[in-house]
Design an enzyme around this catalytic site. Structure first.
Site, mmCIF file in Angstrom:
data_model
loop_
_atom_site.group_PDB
_atom_site.id
_atom_site.type_symbol
_atom_site.label_atom_id
_atom_site.label_comp_id
_atom_site.label_asym_id
_atom_site.label_seq_id
_atom_site.Cartn_x
_atom_site.Cartn_y
_atom_site.Cartn_z
ATOM 1 C CE LYS A 107 0.352 7.822 0.688
ATOM 2 N NZ LYS A 107 1.138 7.317 -0.414
ATOM 3 C CE LYS A 113 3.651 4.083 3.078
ATOM 4 N NZ LYS A 113 3.548 4.122 1.607
HETATM 5 C C1 LIG Z 1 -2.361 0.713 -3.494
HETATM 6 C C2 LIG Z 1 -2.530 0.291 -2.104
HETATM 7 C C3 LIG Z 1 -1.502 0.482 -1.183
HETATM 8 C C4 LIG Z 1 -0.194 1.183 -1.532
HETATM 9 O O1 LIG Z 1 -0.393 2.558 -1.364
HETATM 10 P P1 LIG Z 1 0.835 3.587 -1.357
HETATM 11 O O2 LIG Z 1 0.165 4.917 -1.372
HETATM 12 O O3 LIG Z 1 1.610 3.342 -2.610
HETATM 13 O O4 LIG Z 1 1.611 3.337 -0.128
HETATM 14 C C5 LIG Z 1 -1.692 0.078 0.117
HETATM 15 N N1 LIG Z 1 -2.839 -0.503 0.503
HETATM 16 C C6 LIG Z 1 -3.863 -0.690 -0.351
HETATM 17 C C7 LIG Z 1 -5.120 -1.318 0.145
HETATM 18 C C8 LIG Z 1 -3.743 -0.309 -1.680
HETATM 19 O O5 LIG Z 1 -4.768 -0.512 -2.520
#
Ligand SMILES: *Cc1c(COP(=O)(O)O)cnc(C)c1O
Length: 821
Positions: free
Chosen positions: A560, A566
């Site tokens: 992420k 986070k």
């Molecule tokens: C799903 C996704 C996110 C969001 O991820 P989180 O864990 O909810 O922060 C960010 N970047 C990409 C490329 C994703 O596919």
């Protein structure tokens, strides 16, 4: 990252005669790409394959548009500064049910579909979750046959490409348009003029009713639309994603050129190009730069003009706009659209303020994505006034209207009134975009149940008191077409073989898998799929990083954006502590584990970039220490994007969702992992709360402070130093990092990062460490009993159909947009 071939899930039975499709590819290559097969490159074949599938889409696209027009269907306009769409070719093949036909047709020309698919650029017109949500929504709206248009910006450079040099993030330009973009249609004839600056003049209105304002901008640009077709599942409907590109009104100033000023003559052209050249790379943090405000107004104004034009092509006036249109604001970035619609209604279409305000308030809906106070957008009044003088007047008028209502209700004290005002007055005066969006919208939604409650209690508490029916919850979702069918064909095939095809159209039918959770044979098949996906990832890591991994190890994944809230740092500290324990207690029966990290940090975010360096420093030391005996490996995979996620998520055993409670609005990564059969270790934050309710408390590992507890600790006197003193493992790990055990070349590198935890520990790493570490040892115990682990993993896949963006969009459609589904 490349995918190896596996049978595709098809949306329909085989439809095409493969030899015809093979001929069509040759025709396309020759007449539209201009190449003979003998000299065609792989990019040429990619281009031909996309154009052939695009042709299939066009008929449905035209048909979808005509149907909506003739029926007078209400339309949804989804305005978003970001669309993180990734690659589109597999999406289109798969949703049209022509993947296998195309594979064979290309094979007839000795072209491997997987090789060309890997060449398609990963369109990264977004930073993270917010942009990816917009992309999932576009796909679900088409799949649910909703007449919808996405509106955004055609950035020439999407999110930067990340390389890791000596452990540090290096940002390189993303050049997704280098080989052209075979998906898009440029529509010069559909361009609009967008102005900035200048002044506002009052004139007597023609009807003799009061005055009318005329804005004379000093700068003008053209917004040129580029359309990309978005096909829904089984090709039901094809909607448009319309991305605006800035161009000069006068490409060259001939007078200047003739007078010898050859460079000045191109000034306009350069200024226009700069407007839509780059995506700001900050996630959950406003850029605060003038160019950013210009981008926001540019795309919002072009979109609103387009919406008004389309409405007036069918209806006599704009009174019916709210019945026929909802404009959805994805966060506050397009909130200026409220003022722009007001301007068009009043200054161009002759409405008075009351009439215009009544129409606008019934037309907009707004989604809030973050509560982080530093992430709420606001603009200095002087800047706003200089760039958008007419909009500033309109915002003052709206504010006067709202504050009158507030005062006359007699329910609000001065502090509350100050919070409701669209203008922040406690220092440099600023325009609050969240408040503008809130008062200008008939619906304001949060993105998880917890986040929605916190919105009511914190940022919008006073506005909520004023308009108690406005805030509602719509928990985020993900499209299963991309995040299961396409990224995990092995699992999809296994599910079809087990419960049949119903889940392909109704994802909640996955619950039929629950009955197989204890079935030994199914468990074996389920884990064989996971194993094959892990081997694929092992191969990619070995090719890209030269690191060898054991596919039988537990794959523990945190991917992420890198952000302090986070808490990648919590995970890394736990890795250091585990490393210490493995070395101190070699006699214990440790389980092999690989900790994967991936993610980009905003280029100006110092601590986030340092956390990337720390992950790489820790990886280097642990991976090369023979006393670890390969029991723990740490891997940082560079350049996280949609395609990387598509490879890593199907291979994960454990999903890390460990944000400080109260700070992650929803998360969608959490949903993707659970759907692909990973267990979650997480805090009670964002959608994790609902994830637990769906999968069951016994099938998820929850730890740490709740949002309420975090707030209580912070309100009291939180002393992280004392907590650290009481936790031997935490203290040891922090000291090791802080004194340079992982950075012998620069022992002080992490001094400040670590002392920040001792001093304020804004993100409660110390407070949650012991709970996290015990939760991880509990995960070890679960992993020791494969049958139990498999059962839990199967329950996860079986029970998370609810987190489909189809469900989210159905709720938006019936409860906000009021369009049929
Ligand atoms: C799903 C996704 C996110 C969001 O991820 P989180 O864990 O909810 O922060 C960010 N970047 C990409 C490329 C994703 O596919």
């Amino acid at each position: 990252m490349d995918k190896t071939s596996s049978p595709a899930v098809e949306a329909a039975p085989r439809q095409f005669v493969v030899s015809d499709l093979a001929d069509e590819l040759i025709e396309c290559l020759k007449y539209r790409v201009g190449k003979e097969p003998s000299v065609a490159t792989r990019h040429d074949w990619l281009s031909a394959a996309i154009k052939v599938v695009r042709d299939r889409l066009i008929d449905r696209w035209i048909e979808s548009t005509r149907r909506a027009y003739e029926n007078g269907d209400k339309r949804v306009y989804y305005l978003s500064m970001e669309f993180l769409i990734g690659r589109l070719m597999r999406d289109a093949f798969s949703n049209l049910g022509m993947m296998e036909d195309m594979r064979e047709a290309l094979a007839a020309h000795d072209v491997d579909i997987d090789l060309i698919a890997a060449l398609e650029p990963d369109a990264a017109l977004g930073n993270g979750g917010l942009g990816r949500l917009a992309a999932c929504f576009m796909e679900s709206m088409a799949s649910l046959d909703i007449p919808a248009h996405g509106y955004g910006i055609r950035y020439v450079h999407g999110l930067f490409r990340q390389e890791i040099h000596d452990g540090y993030q290096v940002e390189l330009p993303e050049t997704w348009l280098d080989h052209g973009n075979p998906w898009e249609f440029e529509r010069r004839e559909g361009a609009y003029e967008i102005g900035f600056g200048g002044s506002v003049r009052s004139v007597a209105s023609q009807e003799g009713r009061g005055e009318r304002q005329i804005w004379k901008p000093t700068e003008r640009f053209l917004a040129v639309p580029f359309d990309t077709p978005i096909a829904g599942w089984r090709g039901k409907r094809v909607n448009s994603l319309r991305l605006w590109s800035a161009m000069p009104v006068d490409p060259i100033l001939l007078d200047a050129f003739n007078a010898g000023d050859h460079i000045g003559a191109l000034r306009e052209s350069n200024k226009a190009e700069a407007l839509t050249r780059v995506l700001y790379p900050a996630d959950s943090h406003p850029a605060g730069q003038e160019l950013r405000l210009r981008q926001e107004y540019f795309f919002s104004a072009a979109s609103v003009q387009d919406i008004v034009r389309r409405h007036l092509s069918k209806y006599p006036d704009l009174h019916s706009l709210p019945d026929k249109v909802t404009i959805h604001l994805n966060d506050t970035h397009p909130a200026i659209a409220v003022a722009e619609l007001m301007r068009l209604l009043m200054d161009v279409h002759g409405h008075g303020f009351d009439s215009a305000w009544a129409i606008a308030k019934q037309t907009f809906a707004y989604t809030n994505h973050t509560l982080l106070p530093e992430a709420l957008e606001s603009w200095p009044v002087p800047l706003f006034e200089r760039l958008l003088p007419r909009h500033m007047q309109i915002i003052y008028a709206i504010n006067a209207e709202v504050l009158l209502e507030v005062r006359s209700s007699g329910r609000f004290n001065d502090d509350e009134i100050r919070e409701i005002s669209l203008i922040y007055e406690g220092g440099e005066r600023r325009v609050r975009m969240g408040n503008l969006a809130f008062v200008g919208a008939f619906s304001v939604n949060g993105v998880s149940a917890l986040h929605t409650d916190l919105m009511k209690q914190t940022v919008f508490s006073d506005l909520h008191k004023l308009y108690p029916d406005r805030i509602n919850n719509k928990t985020n979702g993900i499209t299963q077409r991309r995040w299961l069918f396409q990224c995990n064909p092995r699992l999809t095939t296994l599910i079809r073989d087990t419960i049949g095809d119903r889940f392909l159209d109704d994802i909640e039918a996955l619950s039929e898998l629950d009955a197989y959770a204890e079935d030994h044979e199914f468990q074996q098949q389920f884990s064989a799929v996971k194993r094959a996906n892990k081997e694929q990832l092992v191969k990619v890591v070995s090719e890209r990083l030269g690191v060898r991994l054991d596919p039988t190890a537990l794959f523990d994944v945190q991917i992420k954006r890198i952000h302090e809230y986070k808490r990648q740092l919590l995970n890394i500290i736990e890795a250091v502590s585990l490393y210490d324990q493995i070395r101190s207690h070699p006699e214990r029966d440790w389980l092999p584990r690989v900790k994967f990290f991936a993610g980009k940090a905003a280029p100006s975010y110092h601590n986030a970039k340092l956390i990337i360096k720390l992950a790489n420093d820790v990886a280097r030391v642990i991976n090369s220490d023979p006393s670890v005996r390969g029991l723990l490996k740490v891997v940082f995979i560079p350049n996280y994007n949609v395609s990387t996620a598509e490879i890593m998520i199907p291979a994960a055993d454990l999903s890390e969702q460990i944000s400080t409670a109260g700070l992650e609005a929803s998360g969608t990564g959490n949903m993707k992992f659970a759907l692909n059969g990973a267990l979650t270790i997480g805090t009670l934050d964002g959608a994790n709360v609902e994830l637990r309710e769906h999968v069951g408390d016994e099938n998820i590992v929850i730890f740490g402070l709740t949002a309420q507890e975090v707030a209580q600790w912070k309100a009291q006197d939180y002393r992280p130093g004392e907590i650290i003193e009481r936790s031997a493992e935490l203290k040891q790990a922090l000291e090791a990092i802080g004194t340079g055990v992982f950075s012998p070349d620069d022992p002080g590198r992490y001094g400040e990062l670590i002392s920040g935890i001792y001093k304020q520990d804004t993100f409660m790493v110390a407070a949650d460490f012991d709970a996290y570490s015990s939760a991880q040892r509990h995960v070890d115990e679960l992993w020791r009993t494969p049958a139990r682990w498999h059962r839990m993993a199967i329950h996860n896949t079986a029970r998370v159909g609810w987190f489909s963006s189809d469900r989210t969009i159905r709720q938006y459609a019936s409860e906000i947009w009021r369009v049929p589904v």
